[in-house]
Design a protein around this motif. Structure first.
Motif, PDB file in Angstrom:
ATOM      1  N   PHE A  74     -22.862 -16.698  24.644  1.00 31.76           N
ATOM      2  CA  PHE A  74     -22.908 -16.700  23.260  1.00 31.76           C
ATOM      3  C   PHE A  74     -22.953 -18.123  22.611  1.00 31.76           C
ATOM      4  O   PHE A  74     -23.637 -18.580  21.907  1.00 31.76           O
ATOM      5  N   ILE A  75     -22.190 -18.905  23.509  1.00 32.60           N
ATOM      6  CA  ILE A  75     -21.934 -20.323  22.917  1.00 32.60           C
ATOM      7  C   ILE A  75     -23.491 -20.974  23.278  1.00 32.60           C
ATOM      8  O   ILE A  75     -23.840 -21.910  22.331  1.00 32.60           O
ATOM      9  N   PHE A  76     -24.141 -20.675  24.238  1.00 27.80           N
ATOM     10  CA  PHE A  76     -25.346 -21.234  24.415  1.00 27.80           C
ATOM     11  C   PHE A  76     -26.465 -20.753  23.452  1.00 27.80           C
ATOM     12  O   PHE A  76     -27.164 -21.702  22.990  1.00 27.80           O
ATOM     13  N   ALA A  77     -26.365 -19.564  23.086  1.00 30.47           N
ATOM     14  CA  ALA A  77     -27.318 -19.068  21.893  1.00 30.47           C
ATOM     15  C   ALA A  77     -27.027 -19.781  20.372  1.00 30.47           C
ATOM     16  O   ALA A  77     -27.911 -20.432  19.825  1.00 30.47           O
ATOM     17  N   PHE A  78     -25.577 -20.100  20.263  1.00 33.83           N
ATOM     18  CA  PHE A  78     -25.185 -20.716  19.028  1.00 33.83           C
ATOM     19  C   PHE A  78     -25.532 -22.013  19.217  1.00 33.83           C
ATOM     20  O   PHE A  78     -26.197 -22.799  17.990  1.00 33.83           O
ATOM     21  N   ALA A  79     -25.447 -22.950  20.132  1.00 28.21           N
ATOM     22  CA  ALA A  79     -25.572 -24.132  20.636  1.00 28.21           C
ATOM     23  C   ALA A  79     -27.101 -24.250  20.431  1.00 28.21           C
ATOM     24  O   ALA A  79     -27.562 -25.300  19.788  1.00 28.21           O
ATOM     25  N   PHE A  80     -27.957 -23.698  20.927  1.00 23.68           N
ATOM     26  CA  PHE A  80     -29.286 -23.612  20.980  1.00 23.68           C
ATOM     27  C   PHE A  80     -29.995 -23.532  19.414  1.00 23.68           C
ATOM     28  O   PHE A  80     -30.823 -24.300  18.956  1.00 23.68           O
ATOM     29  N   LEU A  81     -29.208 -22.499  18.576  1.00 24.39           N
ATOM     30  CA  LEU A  81     -29.821 -22.533  17.094  1.00 24.39           C
ATOM     31  C   LEU A  81     -29.493 -23.748  16.412  1.00 24.39           C
ATOM     32  O   LEU A  81     -30.194 -24.303  15.565  1.00 24.39           O
ATOM     33  N   ASN A  90     -35.012 -27.069   3.422  1.00 22.55           N
ATOM     34  CA  ASN A  90     -33.907 -26.310   2.736  1.00 22.55           C
ATOM     35  C   ASN A  90     -32.660 -26.438   2.892  1.00 22.55           C
ATOM     36  O   ASN A  90     -31.822 -25.440   2.990  1.00 22.55           O
ATOM     37  N   GLY A  91     -32.177 -27.561   3.376  1.00 22.33           N
ATOM     38  CA  GLY A  91     -30.923 -27.714   3.718  1.00 22.33           C
ATOM     39  C   GLY A  91     -30.352 -27.323   5.161  1.00 22.33           C
ATOM     40  O   GLY A  91     -29.027 -26.873   5.260  1.00 22.33           O
ATOM     41  N   GLY A  92     -31.371 -26.480   5.954  1.00 30.10           N
ATOM     42  CA  GLY A  92     -30.860 -26.026   7.151  1.00 30.10           C
ATOM     43  C   GLY A  92     -30.305 -24.498   6.681  1.00 30.10           C
ATOM     44  O   GLY A  92     -30.305 -24.088   5.637  1.00 30.10           O
ATOM     45  N   HIS A  93     -30.058 -23.818   7.910  1.00 33.77           N
ATOM     46  CA  HIS A  93     -29.446 -22.609   7.815  1.00 33.77           C
ATOM     47  C   HIS A  93     -27.907 -22.679   7.717  1.00 33.77           C
ATOM     48  O   HIS A  93     -27.293 -23.458   8.490  1.00 33.77           O
ATOM     49  N   GLY A  94     -27.212 -21.443   6.876  1.00 36.00           N
ATOM     50  CA  GLY A  94     -25.834 -21.362   6.906  1.00 36.00           C
ATOM     51  C   GLY A  94     -25.300 -20.893   8.411  1.00 36.00           C
ATOM     52  O   GLY A  94     -26.008 -20.416   9.355  1.00 36.00           O
ATOM     53  N   LEU A  95     -23.971 -20.791   8.253  1.00 36.56           N
ATOM     54  CA  LEU A  95     -23.147 -20.672   9.352  1.00 36.56           C
ATOM     55  C   LEU A  95     -23.314 -19.211   9.585  1.00 36.56           C
ATOM     56  O   LEU A  95     -23.720 -18.696  10.682  1.00 36.56           O
ATOM     57  N   VAL A  96     -23.353 -18.106   8.561  1.00 37.79           N
ATOM     58  CA  VAL A  96     -23.551 -16.781   8.655  1.00 37.79           C
ATOM     59  C   VAL A  96     -24.837 -16.149   9.388  1.00 37.79           C
ATOM     60  O   VAL A  96     -25.036 -15.669  10.279  1.00 37.79           O
ATOM     61  N   PHE A  97     -25.948 -17.068   8.776  1.00 38.15           N
ATOM     62  CA  PHE A  97     -27.194 -16.936   9.508  1.00 38.15           C
ATOM     63  C   PHE A  97     -27.234 -17.310  11.055  1.00 38.15           C
ATOM     64  O   PHE A  97     -27.873 -16.412  11.872  1.00 38.15           O
ATOM     65  N   LYS A  98     -26.624 -18.384  11.540  1.00 43.53           N
ATOM     66  CA  LYS A  98     -26.738 -18.669  12.801  1.00 43.53           C
ATOM     67  C   LYS A  98     -25.981 -17.770  13.606  1.00 43.53           C
ATOM     68  O   LYS A  98     -25.980 -17.519  14.764  1.00 43.53           O
ATOM     69  N   LEU A  99     -24.806 -17.270  13.035  1.00 43.58           N
ATOM     70  CA  LEU A  99     -23.800 -16.387  13.702  1.00 43.58           C
ATOM     71  C   LEU A  99     -24.595 -15.071  13.868  1.00 43.58           C
ATOM     72  O   LEU A  99     -24.819 -14.360  15.172  1.00 43.58           O
ATOM     73  N   ASN A 100     -25.213 -14.418  12.890  1.00 46.77           N
ATOM     74  CA  ASN A 100     -26.011 -13.285  13.304  1.00 46.77           C
ATOM     75  C   ASN A 100     -27.317 -13.431  14.035  1.00 46.77           C
ATOM     76  O   ASN A 100     -27.305 -12.630  14.740  1.00 46.77           O
TER      77      ASN A 100
END
Length: 487
Positions: A74-81, A90-100
């Motif tokens: 999961f850490i690898f997936a989140f770090a990759f995103l 567009n200011g990048g993606h928010g935390l919720v989007f990255k989490l999902n």
């Protein structure tokens, strides 16, 4: 109640971490589904991961591995995103989007890390153990599989050639299942390779369920959802074995750096040892083989004729139910179940726990009184046994005779030791060994009389014999293991 939970938590905190993580996901996914109408991870994906986790726990016997791989993936997936996210757009993606999104891409990352970890650190635990019974079941199943697909009506010369070769291999496994032909290393190698080929065919046939056109939860029929969920769960259980069997076949092929050179042939020798090592010396009673053909054959014929369920499912059901038929048969005739069917097959992996066998300290064993008289024929056999092991067992002939008299059923014990003596003399007649090596040969055969070959090698703590030599020693002993029963 709370104190009990706390004790349980501290005794196995990683299990609680796993359960806690699962509960958090369920709660969050329920909230997400209520707002979006879909799950973060489809139910079929959850079933697949559940099967992988179930088998991972069985292999490692530790929740720690599951938790660590889950967190790291999961850490690898989140770090990759986070790494690929471009704030300038567009200011990048928010935390919720990255989490999902991290949750969505977590399953394949988890699977890859799990497979790598298992192949590196648990190689011999994930090499499916085989017996004559398993290869017989597989051969019957693949014959049914070929017939049900209609391959036997093909006009292709190449397909017909493959079918003939497959039939010969199947007949070869059936021959071994119905005879007491000595399982030499060559026989083990052939049967093991044939088993890997069958499992690879079944794997390729079952991988299509991953590519379903819609998630399982979109299926209207509840029974169909359950059926597909079970298939995904079983696919998750068997996934590591699918990969391992593929590797055990792929490694026979030459490749860059190992193109028919010394490295290639050295690799082939090691691969052959892996195939031979995983095949049990235990031979299947002919009556069990007959029951297998009648029972499994009847199930496959009925399903072929009436098309009740898909062929993949009925093959799994046959493999799950047949061991219980054998256990019932053994129970009815009063025989012990020695679990010759170690069903690490494509769809399921399970452990036979019909008998609980443990290790005890020999110093705690108290010798019984003399309870049996011996016939003159039995005494002659004991003399032969004593003579065979004279170099490695310093007991006097009188002491050896007394030891056999302590047994309630000396005839059975004498026959076991006669088989051990034959194996001992058979190996040494072809291999010159010094006294230290002879002691290890004796120790190996003695262990093999009470457990299977793999356990015997592990239990013997070899110092002088190589693994290959140990396998050759045990190839001379083919009787079923008879665990020491302490009452």
């Amino acid at each position: 109640m709370i104190s009990k939970l706390l004790r349980l938590f501290f005794s196995n905190p990683f299990l609680f971490l796993f359960v806690l993580g699962l509960l958090i996901y369920v709660i969050y996914d329920t909230y997400y589904t209520a707002n979006s109408g879909s799950h973060l991870i489809p139910i079929n994906g959850v079933a697949l991961i559940a099967g992988v986790i179930f088998e991972s726990k069985r292999i490692t016997n530790r929740w720690l591995i599951v938790v660590i791989i889950g967190i790291v993936s999961f850490i690898f997936a989140f770090a990759f995103l986070t790494l690929i996210d471009d704030p300038s757009l567009n200011g990048g993606h928010g935390l919720v989007f990255k989490l999902n999104t991290s949750i969505r891409i977590w399953p394949p990352i988890f699977l890859v890390l799990y497979f790598i970890f298992s192949l590196v650190f648990y190689k011999y635990r994930i090499i499916p153990k085989l017996t004559e019974g398993i290869t017989l079941l597989q051969s019957i199943a693949v014959i049914y599989w070929v017939i049900d697909y209609g391959f036997i009506t093909t006009n292709s010369f190449f397909m017909q050639t493959f079918l003939v070769i497959g039939l010969l291999f199947s007949l070869y496994s059936i021959f071994h299942a119905f005879t007491n032909t000595h399982l030499s290393n060559t026989h083990k190698l052939i049967l093991s390779v044939w088993s890997s080929i069958i499992m690879l065919l079944f794997a390729l046939d079952n991988l299509h369920i991953i590519d379903q056109p819609a998630p399982v939860e979109n299926t209207a029929n509840l029974l169909q959802i359950l059926y597909l969920g079970v298939q995904y769960f079983l696919l998750g259980i068997s996934s590591i074995y699918i990969i391992q069997n593929f590797i055990m076949l792929f490694r026979f092929l030459p490749r860059p750096g190992k193109f028919f050179n010394s490295k290639y042939f050295s690799s082939i020798r090691k691969l052959k040892d892996d195939h031979i090592y995983r095949y049990s010396d235990e031979q299947v009673p002919a009556i069990h083989s007959l029951i297998c053909i009648l029972f499994i054959g009847s199930i496959f014929f009925l399903n072929y004729y009436y098309q009740i369920v898909p062929k993949q499912f009925i093959i799994w059901m046959a493999f799950v139910t047949f061991p219980f038929i054998v256990m019932l048969y053994n129970h009815l005739i009063g025989r012990k179940n020695y679990a010759y069917l170690l069903l690490l097959f494509l769809f399921i992996s399970c452990q036979n726990k019909a008998e609980k066998i443990g290790k005890i300290n020999p110093d705690n064993i108290k010798l019984s009184q003399v309870v049996s008289d011996l016939t003159s024929e039995q005494l002659e056999k004991i003399k032969d046994i004593h003579e065979a092991f004279a170099e490695v067992d310093k007991s006097s002939l009188e002491q050896t005779i007394t030891d056999f008299k302590r047994d309630l059923h000396p005839e059975n014990e004498i026959e076991i030791w006669m088989q051990m003596a034959e194996a001992y003399k058979g190996y040494l007649s072809k291999n010159k060994k010094n006294l230290d090596e002879k002691n290890e040969v004796f120790k190996l055969i003695l262990s093999r009389s009470m457990m299977n070959s793999e356990e015997a090698i592990e239990n013997s703590n070899l110092k002088y014999l190589s693994k290959k030599e140990a396998q050759e020693v045990l190839s001379f002993y083919n009787d079923a293991p008879q665990p020491l029963i302490v009452e």
